[in-house]
Design an enzyme around this catalytic site. Structure first.
Site, PDB file in Angstrom:
ATOM      1  N   GLU A   1      43.619  55.643  84.579  1.00  0.00           N
ATOM      2  CA  GLU A   1      43.196  56.864  84.774  1.00  0.00           C
ATOM      3  C   GLU A   1      42.254  57.238  83.529  1.00  0.00           C
ATOM      4  OE1 GLU A   1      46.737  59.233  85.644  1.00  0.00           O
ATOM      5  OE2 GLU A   1      47.380  57.775  87.210  1.00  0.00           O
TER       6      GLU A   1
ATOM      7  N   GLU B   1      41.100  61.234  93.215  1.00  0.00           N
ATOM      8  CA  GLU B   1      42.346  61.605  93.948  1.00  0.00           C
ATOM      9  C   GLU B   1      42.281  63.277  93.805  1.00  0.00           C
ATOM     10  OE1 GLU B   1      45.935  59.914  92.589  1.00  0.00           O
ATOM     11  OE2 GLU B   1      47.180  61.655  93.512  1.00  0.00           O
TER      12      GLU B   1
HETATM   13  O1  KIV Z   1      49.745  54.746  91.616  1.00  0.00           O
HETATM   14  C1  KIV Z   1      49.403  54.884  92.775  1.00  0.00           C
HETATM   15  O2  KIV Z   1      49.829  54.640  93.772  1.00  0.00           O
HETATM   16  C2  KIV Z   1      47.926  55.372  92.942  1.00  0.00           C
HETATM   17  C3  KIV Z   1      47.021  55.665  94.033  1.00  0.00           C
HETATM   18  C4  KIV Z   1      47.815  56.315  95.177  1.00  0.00           C
HETATM   19  C5  KIV Z   1      45.649  55.841  94.035  1.00  0.00           C
HETATM   20  O3  KIV Z   1      47.345  55.642  91.677  1.00  0.00           O
END
Ligand code: KIV
Length: 281
Positions: A115, A182
């Site tokens: 991230e 997201e």
């Molecule tokens: O952790 C996760 O499942 C994610 C996705 C939903 C993009 O980062």
């Protein structure tokens, strides 16, 4: 069918064929999804979905590696990306490399996701230049939930819009092979998709993204409080509940197990034991 790898995932940007992406944490689920998905993400959402955690911050590297291995045992066709958990990559590019290399080596997956936008560009570049394919993740970033004071939709203000577009351009330049967007306002996700040359994978973003991802358990109706962006394609929760309640009733009534579920002794012919029941032995 040949296993999809990073170059094939990148090609989707040019073919305009949307990427079907889902999360997976276990072998049985990966086996089912393998016939339908282009990319499976072993997401750190596992913390909430499988381990009942409040958020993703408690997820650690060992969990991601263990579940990455489980998913890899279930796939033949699909590209598999494993999330780098909170605390495993932020400290320095070198620290991130050590942990990403462990994930790659010990799971055999195709790449990692982390991230961050501009703030993580140095790390994305460091990993990408050392043969670790990186999927970036911008917009609403669940690992920032404490700092943000909740799960906040991104891109509503002009400042945020400008920052998100910058983030997307910078992670592309740093070498990310794709980027998850997201919880982001639709038109901003759409502008980003038109602006950069790597696939954008939307979750609560825009149908214009080059692919979509959902947490599999959410779209199967196993989450009691799904986010607005989740479409439940079925409700497994009610299906599981009705199956379990029939089982409980049958156990109470002693109608389960029935005769066909029981083992019997081998039949005895001329005093010699003959096993006529090989299948059920
Ligand atoms: O952790 C996760 O499942 C994610 C996705 C939903 C993009 O980062």
């Amino acid at each position: 069918m040949q296993k999809k790898m990073i170059p094939e995932i990148k090609l989707h940007k040019h073919t305009n064929e949307p990427l079907v992406c889902l999360t997976a944490y276990t072998t049985p689920m990966a086996k089912i999804l393998d016939n339908y998905a282009d990319l499976l993400l072993v997401g750190d959402s596992i913390g909430m979905v499988l381990y009942g955690m409040e958020n993703t911050l408690g997820v650690d590297l060992e969990m991601m590696i263990r579940h990455g291995q489980a998913v890899m045992r279930g796939v033949q066709n699909t590209c598999v990306i494993v999330d780098m958990p909170f605390g495993s990559y932020e400290e320095s590019p070198e620290h991130a490399y050590r942990n990403a290399a462990r994930i790659m080596k010990e799971t055999g997956c195709d790449g990692v996701k982390l991230e961050g936008g501009m703030d993580m560009a140095g790390t994305i570049e460091h990993l990408s230049n050392r043969n670790i394919p990186v999927m970036a993740h911008i917009g609403l970033m669940p690992q920032s939930v404490i700092k943000d004071g909740g799960y906040k939709v991104k891109g509503r203000s002009q400042i945020e819009e400008i920052q998100l577009i910058k983030d997307a351009k910078v992670v592309e330049k740093a070498g990310a092979f794709s980027v998850v967007i997201e919880g982001t306002v639709e038109d901003v996700a759409s502008i980003i998709t038109d602006t950069i040359h790597i696939p954008t994978i939307g979750i609560g973003a825009s149908p214009k993204c080059d692919g979509q991802i959902l947490v599999t358990e959410d779209m199967l109706g196993l989450n009691e409080k799904p986010a607005k962006f989740v479409k439940e394609y079925t409700n497994l929760r009610t299906k599981i509940e009705s199956a379990i309640s029939v089982y409980a009733d049958e156990v109470h009534a002693r109608t389960f197990p029935a005769a066909k579920h029981l083992y019997t002794r081998p039949k005895v012919v001329n005093s010699k034991a003959v096993n006529c029941n090989k299948k059920s032995a």
